[in-house]
Design an enzyme around this catalytic site. Structure first.
Site, PDB file in Angstrom:
ATOM      1  N   GLY A 178       0.672  -1.315  -0.144  1.00 25.55           N
ATOM      2  CA  GLY A 178      -0.034   0.008  -0.048  1.00 25.55           C
ATOM      3  C   GLY A 178       0.843   1.115  -0.006  1.00 25.55           C
ATOM      4  O   GLY A 178       1.721   1.324  -0.276  1.00 25.55           O
ATOM      5  N   HIS A 211       3.967   1.398  -8.247  1.00 26.29           N
ATOM      6  CA  HIS A 211       2.873   0.275  -8.014  1.00 26.29           C
ATOM      7  C   HIS A 211       2.229   0.283  -9.236  1.00 26.29           C
ATOM      8  O   HIS A 211       1.698  -0.949  -9.828  1.00 26.29           O
ATOM      9  CB  HIS A 211       2.122   0.608  -6.959  1.00 26.29           C
ATOM     10  CG  HIS A 211       2.747   0.545  -5.520  1.00 26.29           C
ATOM     11  ND1 HIS A 211       3.196   1.607  -4.767  1.00 26.29           N
ATOM     12  CD2 HIS A 211       3.601  -0.403  -4.932  1.00 26.29           C
ATOM     13  CE1 HIS A 211       3.847   1.398  -3.637  1.00 26.29           C
ATOM     14  NE2 HIS A 211       4.174   0.030  -3.679  1.00 26.29           N
ATOM     15  N   GLN A 231       8.010  -9.416   7.672  1.00 29.78           N
ATOM     16  CA  GLN A 231       9.430  -9.132   6.810  1.00 29.78           C
ATOM     17  C   GLN A 231       9.749  -7.678   7.396  1.00 29.78           C
ATOM     18  O   GLN A 231      10.771  -7.375   6.762  1.00 29.78           O
ATOM     19  CB  GLN A 231       8.909  -8.780   5.443  1.00 29.78           C
ATOM     20  CG  GLN A 231       7.920  -7.836   5.040  1.00 29.78           C
ATOM     21  CD  GLN A 231       7.504  -7.736   3.541  1.00 29.78           C
ATOM     22  OE1 GLN A 231       6.569  -8.408   2.940  1.00 29.78           O
ATOM     23  NE2 GLN A 231       8.215  -6.799   2.663  1.00 29.78           N
ATOM     24  N   GLN A 235      11.465  -3.703 -10.103  1.00 25.78           N
ATOM     25  CA  GLN A 235      13.144  -3.891 -10.229  1.00 25.78           C
ATOM     26  C   GLN A 235      13.671  -2.859  -9.138  1.00 25.78           C
ATOM     27  O   GLN A 235      14.907  -3.239  -8.739  1.00 25.78           O
ATOM     28  CB  GLN A 235      13.683  -3.340 -11.576  1.00 25.78           C
ATOM     29  CG  GLN A 235      15.163  -3.297 -11.692  1.00 25.78           C
ATOM     30  CD  GLN A 235      15.636  -2.430 -12.858  1.00 25.78           C
ATOM     31  OE1 GLN A 235      15.214  -2.299 -13.687  1.00 25.78           O
ATOM     32  NE2 GLN A 235      16.948  -1.617 -12.349  1.00 25.78           N
ATOM     33  N   ARG A 279       8.139   4.859   1.289  1.00 25.20           N
ATOM     34  CA  ARG A 279       8.988   5.397   2.579  1.00 25.20           C
ATOM     35  C   ARG A 279       9.398   7.026   2.150  1.00 25.20           C
ATOM     36  O   ARG A 279       9.550   7.661   3.126  1.00 25.20           O
ATOM     37  CB  ARG A 279      10.079   4.753   2.978  1.00 25.20           C
ATOM     38  CG  ARG A 279       9.965   3.348   3.490  1.00 25.20           C
ATOM     39  CD  ARG A 279      11.037   2.419   3.958  1.00 25.20           C
ATOM     40  NE  ARG A 279      10.693   1.103   4.754  1.00 25.20           N
ATOM     41  CZ  ARG A 279      10.377   0.108   3.872  1.00 25.20           C
ATOM     42  NH1 ARG A 279      10.587  -0.072   2.715  1.00 25.20           N
ATOM     43  NH2 ARG A 279      10.496  -1.022   4.836  1.00 25.20           N
TER      44      ARG A 279
HETATM   45  P1  AMP Z   1       5.793  -2.403  -1.833  1.00 23.86           P
HETATM   46  O1  AMP Z   1       4.547  -2.035  -1.575  1.00 23.86           O
HETATM   47  O2  AMP Z   1       7.042  -1.398  -1.532  1.00 23.86           O
HETATM   48  O3  AMP Z   1       6.037  -3.829  -0.959  1.00 23.86           O
HETATM   49  O4  AMP Z   1       6.083  -2.769  -3.142  1.00 23.86           O
HETATM   50  C1  AMP Z   1       5.260  -3.602  -4.124  1.00 23.86           C
HETATM   51  C2  AMP Z   1       5.746  -3.685  -5.284  1.00 23.86           C
HETATM   52  O5  AMP Z   1       5.769  -2.395  -5.915  1.00 23.86           O
HETATM   53  C3  AMP Z   1       7.201  -4.439  -5.114  1.00 23.86           C
HETATM   54  O6  AMP Z   1       7.264  -5.396  -6.447  1.00 23.86           O
HETATM   55  C4  AMP Z   1       8.063  -3.313  -5.485  1.00 23.86           C
HETATM   56  O7  AMP Z   1       9.339  -3.597  -6.174  1.00 23.86           O
HETATM   57  C5  AMP Z   1       7.337  -2.477  -6.514  1.00 23.86           C
HETATM   58  N1  AMP Z   1       7.737  -0.914  -6.526  1.00 23.86           N
HETATM   59  C6  AMP Z   1       7.994  -0.142  -5.351  1.00 23.86           C
HETATM   60  N2  AMP Z   1       8.556   0.904  -5.936  1.00 23.86           N
HETATM   61  C7  AMP Z   1       8.685   0.871  -6.904  1.00 23.86           C
HETATM   62  C8  AMP Z   1       9.122   1.687  -8.030  1.00 23.86           C
HETATM   63  N3  AMP Z   1       9.417   3.154  -7.940  1.00 23.86           N
HETATM   64  N4  AMP Z   1       9.069   1.201  -9.390  1.00 23.86           N
HETATM   65  C9  AMP Z   1       8.441   0.157  -9.964  1.00 23.86           C
HETATM   66  N5  AMP Z   1       8.203  -0.616  -9.057  1.00 23.86           N
HETATM   67  C10 AMP Z   1       7.956  -0.470  -7.807  1.00 23.86           C
END
Ligand code: AMP
Length: 284
Positions: free
Chosen positions: A31, A37, A61, A149, A188
């Site tokens: 989220g 995302h 995690q 990535q 973050r």
């Molecule tokens: P998170 O909500 O941080 O767990 O991220 C969920 C998904 O979004 C994960 O596959 C992350 O690698 C991807 N994600 C987070 N930040 C980015 C970004 N700046 N560009 C592309 N994908 C992202």
């Protein structure tokens, strides 16, 4: 967009969807959504997948209690963004449903990729990631999953999980989305002050510097040392690692061989916020 909080209900919905021969694309998130995302939702839709996004801030995690406590939660805004992006289903499971009251991750050892960098700096982190991704895949039963990535090592770990336990699920890695400034988008980032957000740009600058210097023929050791000196000597920054790795194995390298794919990776604290980023040496 359908919203499900209950495993039973989403399972029924998924069975119906699968019966109509639609491929399911799954995008797990925690989220506080941003354009990074949404690029994953877009990629899933471009592949004509019925797109299911989960939002679940997975406690197992987090190896740092204050990081978990401070993790931003913006569900209503997220739901609106997802719906506008054409997401088909938002899954919002509870900890009770995911863990049945016992917030414990299974231990996994995939060798180097779970042990180094994020694995070493955040003990238990990948156990939590692999545990929750498995649980979510068991519920959503996707044909394809989409990851960013931005979390390169996580991508490699999830790929290994799929190879090991879900060989029929296709893995997609999408490029990192950045602010116009170059800062990698991250949930973050909202915790950075304006001044800190400017200082945080140095991470991306350091990554690009390493790449530039390698292209100019400097050795890996010298390129890393030079980039650290130029960009990462700032009172607000505390570097955890800056390295060149084989992007498939996360092994550090000292020499570049043309047939392999390499990444420059960084983890660095900017004031109270831990940031990670990476670029591929082949990226334009
Ligand atoms: P998170 O909500 O941080 O767990 O991220 C969920 C998904 O979004 C994960 O596959 C992350 O690698 C991807 N994600 C987070 N930040 C980015 C970004 N700046 N560009 C592309 N994908 C992202």
């Amino acid at each position: 967009m359908f919203i499900f909080k209950d495993v039973e209900q989403i399972s029924q919905h998924i069975h119906k969807t699968k019966a109509s021969a639609q491929r399911i694309g799954f995008i797990p998130t925690m989220g506080a959504l941003h354009a990074g995302h949404l690029s994953l939702i877009k990629a899933s839709k471009q592949k004509h997948c019925y797109s299911i996004c989960s939002i679940y801030v997975n406690p197992t995690q987090f190896n740092n209690a204050s990081d978990l406590d401070n993790y931003p939660v913006t569900i209503e805004k997220d739901a609106k963004m997802l719906s506008e992006a054409g997401c088909d289903v938002l899954f919002l499971p509870t900890s009770d449903q995911m863990y049945g009251g016992k917030l414990i991750a299974t231990k996994f050892d995939y060798g180097n990729i779970t042990r180094v960098f994020e694995g070493a700096k955040r003990p238990g982190h990948f156990d939590g990631v692999i545990t929750i991704v498995s649980k979510l895949i068991d519920v959503v039963m996707p044909d394809e999953v989409f990851f960013g990535q931005k979390d390169l090592q996580q991508c490699m770990v999830v790929k290994k999980l799929l190879d090991t336990s879900y060989p029929n699920v296709l893995f997609n890695m999408q490029p990192t989305q950045r602010e116009n400034s170059g800062l990698a988008m991250s949930s973050r980032n909202v915790r950075l002050s304006k001044e800190e957000a400017v200082v945080a740009l140095r991470l991306y600058q350091a990554l690009n510097e390493v790449k530039l210097l390698l292209n100019q023929g400097l050795s890996v050791v010298n390129a890393l040392a030079e980039a650290k000196l130029r960009y990462l000597q700032h009172p607000l920054l505390k570097l955890e690692y800056l390295d060149v790795v084989d992007s498939a194995t996360m092994e550090t390298v000292e020499f570049i061989a043309s047939e392999k794919q390499y990444a420059v990776i960084i983890a660095c604290w900017c004031a109270e916020v831990r940031l990670i980023d990476n670029i591929l040496l082949t990226e334009s």
